[in-house]
Structures are given as C-alpha cells and as structure tokens.
Design an enzyme around this catalytic site. Structure first.
Site, short mmCIF file in Angstrom:
data_model
loop_
_atom_site.label_atom_id
_atom_site.label_comp_id
_atom_site.label_asym_id
_atom_site.label_seq_id
_atom_site.Cartn_x
_atom_site.Cartn_y
_atom_site.Cartn_z
N HIS A 161 0.82 -1.21 0.00
CA HIS A 161 0.00 0.00 0.00
C HIS A 161 0.86 1.26 0.00
O HIS A 161 1.58 1.54 0.96
CB HIS A 161 -0.88 -0.04 1.25
CG HIS A 161 -1.82 1.10 1.38
ND1 HIS A 161 -1.87 1.88 2.51
CD2 HIS A 161 -2.77 1.57 0.54
CE1 HIS A 161 -2.82 2.80 2.37
NE2 HIS A 161 -3.38 2.63 1.18
N GLU B 131 -4.07 3.95 -8.49
CA GLU B 131 -5.33 4.60 -8.11
C GLU B 131 -5.41 6.01 -8.69
O GLU B 131 -4.51 6.83 -8.49
CB GLU B 131 -5.47 4.67 -6.59
CG GLU B 131 -6.79 5.33 -6.18
CD GLU B 131 -7.03 5.39 -4.70
OE1 GLU B 131 -7.92 6.16 -4.28
OE2 GLU B 131 -6.34 4.67 -3.95
N ASP C 10 -0.92 6.34 -5.71
CA ASP C 10 -2.00 7.30 -5.93
C ASP C 10 -1.51 8.38 -6.89
O ASP C 10 -0.43 8.95 -6.69
CB ASP C 10 -2.40 7.97 -4.62
CG ASP C 10 -2.77 6.96 -3.55
OD1 ASP C 10 -3.85 6.36 -3.68
OD2 ASP C 10 -1.99 6.78 -2.59
N GLU D 163 1.08 -0.44 -4.84
CA GLU D 163 -0.05 0.45 -5.09
C GLU D 163 0.42 1.88 -4.96
O GLU D 163 1.30 2.19 -4.15
CB GLU D 163 -1.16 0.15 -4.07
CG GLU D 163 -2.45 0.92 -4.29
CD GLU D 163 -2.60 2.13 -3.39
OE1 GLU D 163 -3.63 2.82 -3.51
OE2 GLU D 163 -1.70 2.38 -2.57
N HIS E 82 -1.15 10.93 -2.04
CA HIS E 82 -2.44 10.43 -1.56
C HIS E 82 -3.37 11.55 -1.14
O HIS E 82 -4.52 11.61 -1.57
CB HIS E 82 -2.23 9.47 -0.38
CG HIS E 82 -3.52 9.02 0.23
ND1 HIS E 82 -4.14 9.71 1.28
CD2 HIS E 82 -4.34 7.98 -0.05
CE1 HIS E 82 -5.26 9.11 1.59
NE2 HIS E 82 -5.41 8.06 0.80
#
Length: 287
Positions: A40, A150, A69, A67, A82
């Site tokens: 993450h 994301e 952002d 992952e 993020h």
C-alpha cells in the site's frame, strides 16, 4: 499466484495481438488459493509513502504488487500523492508558507520537485522527492512488481484519465499481461478510463451492493472493499460475477488470516513482509 490479466492495447504491439475483451480471457477468481500481496503506497510502514524508496522496499520485502496514488499538478503533470494537500508528507508549509491550504493541484511540477517528501517519515529519508508517474513507471519497469494504480480525486483533476493513459502508452511494459490494474473510488472515472484503455483491468474501490455487481462487472474486474466489510458470502457473490476481491488496508496478522479464509484474492497492506510470511506459512501446511 493469482494476478490481474491485461492485454496489450495500442500501437504496433496491439496490431500483433487479436483484440479480446478483458473479461473473455479472465480466469475465475476462486481458482487459486494464493493471495496477492499488495504494498500500500509501497511498503509504507517502513518508508515514506508514494516514493521510489517505498516501492523499492516493497520489492525487497517480496510484495507481488505495489499500489500508488496519482494526482495532477497545476500545469497538468502527474505526481504521486495520496492526500489532497501536500502538507502531511512534505515540507511545503516551510517552503511555501503563504500558499495554504497547499493543495496538489495549486502547485506546478517545478514547485513540487523542490519539496522534501521523506524527512517527515524518518531522517534517513531526507531529500526523498515526490515522484512523477512517468519516473515511477520507468524506474520500476524491470522490478518484477505489478502495479495497482489509483486515480485519486479525479473530479479535482479534469482530464486526468487521458493523461494517465498517455503515460502508460509511453511505457508499454506496463501494458503486458498481468502487470497493471487501475482503480478509483470514483466509479465514473474508472469507467472513463476503461473507455480509453478497455483491456486494462479496472478495480472499484468500495463495497457495491450485491444487486449492482452484475452491472458493474461489464467494465470492472475487481471489487476492492475496506477489510471490515468483507465476508465470505460477499466474496462468493463477487466471484460469481467474475470479479476479484482485494481488501484494504490490513496490517495485523489475525485480520489477514480472516480475509484469506474468506477467500479474498489479494490484500493491500503497509506491511507486505508480514503478509508474505503468512502466505508462505499457509503454503507449507499439508493439504
């Protein structure tokens, strides 16, 4: 290991491969008992989130996937962040004290490049920078890691889906089978991205009701809910609609084991080493 499946999409590579719908080639979600280990924002328990250092740490700790952002700067460049603002994870307040509330979209890439994105986490990361998406795609291309990307706050960043698609086309290694999934809390944005690169698997962040799963499965490949909402029954319903389940964000062993027992296909965690240890232990148990 169960990995998301994606077909190459454009240019000369696409011309060599027959066009298939993503769902047509997708394996049944429940066929593998092995859980995908997703780091993450990188291995963010051990290095500053959404930085190259965190992604390299994820590789060292044997994650399968990292992952990140993506947001857009004032001059329409793609950076990894993020939060809506830069305040929590950089020294923006020190460098630009009069620019509150320090929103990502209010700064140019040149200004963001000046920020220290590591010192807040630990002194040894002083000087770590906010990476661009392009830099990250290039740097991690040969890492062996897959990518869960994301789209963050897309309504604040009009046109971001197209810019992400262009960056990905510029790094075609990420468009090979099994390397990439694009997800968002904004399902309209996810659907818009799907129209641009229809063979890239799509993840929907959240927990749609059982009644919506069939319709969403027309363009989505994963349902990625918060871990507290995950039950074995819900996982079975998602699988019945030919989608996978990746639960987030889980950092304790007991919850990881519960989710594995519930049949999830992957777990998103700040501690990929902990989850990797659990998956290895489970693999060694006699059938």
């Amino acid at each position: 290991m169960l990995r998301p499946l994606v077909l190459t999409v454009s240019g000369a590579l696409a011309a060599q491969i027959p066009a298939l719908p993503a769902h047509a080639a997708r394996p049944a979600a429940a066929e593998s008992s092995q859980v995908v280990v997703v780091a993450h924002r990188g291995a963010s328990a051990y290095a500053p989130e959404n930085t190259i250092a965190a992604f390299e740490e994820a590789r060292r700790l044997r994650a399968d996937t990292f992952e990140l952002d993506v947001q857009q700067t004032r001059d329409h460049q793609l950076v990894l962040m993020h939060d809506v603002t830069l305040a929590r994870t950089t020294d923006v307040e020190k460098l630009f004290p009069r620019r509150a509330p320090w929103r990502v979209g209010d700064f140019t890439l040149a200004e963001i490049r000046r920020l220290d994105a590591g010192s807040w986490f630990a002194p040894r990361y002083k000087g770590e920078r906010v990476p661009t998406l392009g830099e990250t795609l290039t740097k991690l291309s040969g890492s062996g890691l897959d990518l869960l990307l994301e789209i963050k706050e897309p309504r604040r960043h009009p046109g971001i889906e197209g810019r992400i698609a262009r960056e990905l086309r510029a790094e075609p290694a990420w468009l090979r089978p099994g390397r990439l999934t694009v997800q968002s809390f904004d399902w309209d944005s996810a659907r818009a991205f799907h129209r641009l690169l229809p063979n890239v698997p799509i993840g929907l962040l959240g927990a749609p009701s059982a009644g919506r799963l069939a319709g969403l499965s027309r363009f989505a490949d994963e349902v990625n809910p918060p871990y507290a909402s995950v039950t074995a029954q819900y996982v079975r319903r998602v699988h019945a609609n030919h989608m996978r389940v990746l639960a987030w964000t889980v950092n304790d062993a007991a919850t990881m084991r519960r989710l594995i027992s519930a049949g999830v296909d992957g777990i998103i965690t700040n501690r990929p080493d902990l989850l990797r240890g659990i998956t290895l232990t489970a693999r060694k148990r006699p059938a």
